[in-house]
Design a protein around this motif. Structure first.
Motif, PDB file in Angstrom:
ATOM      1  N   MET A   1      77.685 -50.113  24.166  1.00 46.73           N
ATOM      2  CA  MET A   1      77.095 -51.390  23.752  1.00 46.73           C
ATOM      3  C   MET A   1      78.048 -52.538  24.023  1.00 46.73           C
ATOM      4  SD  MET A   1      74.016 -51.544  22.781  1.00 46.73           S
ATOM      5  CE  MET A   1      74.224 -53.249  22.278  1.00 46.73           C
TER       6      MET A   1
ATOM      7  N   ARG B   1      69.910 -56.190  25.975  1.00 51.67           N
ATOM      8  CA  ARG B   1      70.851 -57.310  26.028  1.00 51.67           C
ATOM      9  C   ARG B   1      70.120 -58.647  25.867  1.00 51.67           C
ATOM     10  NH1 ARG B   1      73.360 -56.249  30.644  1.00 51.67           N
ATOM     11  NH2 ARG B   1      72.112 -57.674  31.905  1.00 51.67           N
TER      12      ARG B   1
ATOM     13  N   ARG C   1      70.583 -61.435  22.834  1.00 52.39           N
ATOM     14  CA  ARG C   1      70.850 -62.854  23.094  1.00 52.39           C
ATOM     15  C   ARG C   1      69.832 -63.731  22.362  1.00 52.39           C
ATOM     16  NH1 ARG C   1      72.799 -65.497  28.780  1.00 52.39           N
ATOM     17  NH2 ARG C   1      72.897 -67.662  28.056  1.00 52.39           N
TER      18      ARG C   1
ATOM     19  N   PRO D   1      68.490 -51.142  29.045  1.00 46.38           N
ATOM     20  CA  PRO D   1      69.699 -51.939  28.782  1.00 46.38           C
ATOM     21  C   PRO D   1      69.519 -53.439  28.977  1.00 46.38           C
ATOM     22  CG  PRO D   1      70.246 -49.965  30.011  1.00 46.38           C
ATOM     23  CD  PRO D   1      68.744 -50.019  29.955  1.00 46.38           C
ATOM     24  N   GLU D   2      68.848 -53.838  30.051  1.00 49.75           N
ATOM     25  CA  GLU D   2      68.668 -55.262  30.319  1.00 49.75           C
ATOM     26  C   GLU D   2      67.811 -55.927  29.242  1.00 49.75           C
ATOM     27  OE1 GLU D   2      68.017 -52.829  32.406  1.00 49.75           O
ATOM     28  OE2 GLU D   2      69.651 -53.019  33.872  1.00 49.75           O
TER      29      GLU D   2
ATOM     30  N   ASP E   1      77.331 -60.263  29.618  1.00 47.13           N
ATOM     31  CA  ASP E   1      76.795 -61.606  29.368  1.00 47.13           C
ATOM     32  C   ASP E   1      77.936 -62.522  28.949  1.00 47.13           C
ATOM     33  OD1 ASP E   1      75.585 -63.922  28.292  1.00 47.13           O
ATOM     34  OD2 ASP E   1      73.781 -62.796  27.785  1.00 47.13           O
TER      35      ASP E   1
ATOM     36  N   LEU F   1      77.918 -53.256  27.683  1.00 49.10           N
ATOM     37  CA  LEU F   1      76.644 -53.879  28.043  1.00 49.10           C
ATOM     38  C   LEU F   1      76.635 -55.356  27.666  1.00 49.10           C
ATOM     39  CD1 LEU F   1      73.664 -53.669  28.977  1.00 49.10           C
ATOM     40  CD2 LEU F   1      73.093 -53.044  26.611  1.00 49.10           C
ATOM     41  N   LEU F   2      77.074 -55.664  26.449  1.00 45.78           N
ATOM     42  CA  LEU F   2      77.070 -57.058  25.994  1.00 45.78           C
ATOM     43  C   LEU F   2      78.118 -57.889  26.709  1.00 45.78           C
ATOM     44  CD1 LEU F   2      76.539 -56.566  22.147  1.00 45.78           C
ATOM     45  CD2 LEU F   2      74.830 -57.042  23.909  1.00 45.78           C
TER      46      LEU F   2
END
Length: 226
Positions: free
Chosen positions: A18, A118, A122, A114-115, A25, A21-22
């Protein structure tokens, strides 16, 4: 400045995944991770993240079962305006309702792409309530019934709020993010956070979700914020 996130989950690989993944961004910064209730509460107090991503099922260092609801309850008791989004494998309606009634500001499933995950994180960081589309319909009816019951029993009174707090509540009912509320009312995001904290406490709610449903039941959703 990036928004800050704290991850609370008992599986090291999941926490690392995680965080990675974050980190993709640039508007999100993971400032810490915890595996257990006590460590999570301590980190929240020390680092004051913009949002906590919280697993529903946790374990202690000795392997005993713990509930993420304990973390949720502890941080919301201290500051109801803190944003907490559950991230779990459970799509059980009872778990969803338990989390929302305990103050969760969102409920996402670990099996999301995943996309998409995320992107929803956000969205949550802007102040929006995020609930998996597959679960949203399961939430609407019981929350509406709860709001109607509270209104009938006179447990909450709009008159408890200042004019500005009522304006913020109308914006919440309209689904506005913290940033948009600030723009609508020409105040800072920090001031919005203070008003949200105060109105939740005065009305006895633990999350914006419950406040939004209640306000909608009162017919405030379409009112113009002033």
């Amino acid at each position: 400045m990036p928004s800050t996130v704290l991850i609370v989950a008992d599986h090291p690989l999941f926490r690392r995944g995680m965080a990675e993944l974050l980190a993709m961004d640039p508007e999100i910064e993971v400032i810490g991770a915890a595996a257990h209730v006590a460590a999570a509460v301590e980190l929240v107090r020390g680092r004051d993240p913009d949002m906590i991503l919280l697993d529903l099922n946790l374990k202690t260092a000795t392997g005993a079962a713990e509930s993420g609801i304990d973390v949720l309850a502890a941080v919301k008791d201290e500051d109801p305006s803190r944003r907490v989004v559950m991230l779990t494998v459970s799509d059980a309606p009872d778990d969803l309702m338990h989390a929302i009634r305990a103050g969760a500001d969102g409920y996402l499933l670990k099996d999301m792409q995943p996309e998409e995950l995320r992107a929803r994180v956000r969205e949550a960081l802007t102040g929006k309530t995020v609930i998996c589309d597959a679960l949203a319909s399961r939430l609407a009816v019981p929350l509406r019934e709860q709001a109607q019951d509270g209104a009938r029993m006179g447990q909450r009174d709009l008159a408890l709020l200042t004019d500005r707090e009522q304006a913020v509540l109308r914006c919440i009912a309209d689904g506005q993010s913290k940033k948009l509320i600030a723009r609508t009312l020409s105040i800072t995001e920090g001031t919005v956070k203070v008003h949200v904290k105060h109105l939740l406490k005065k009305l006895g709610f633990r999350s914006r979700v419950e406040a939004a449903v209640w306000a909608t039941e009162l017919g405030l959703r379409d009112s113009a914020a002033r």
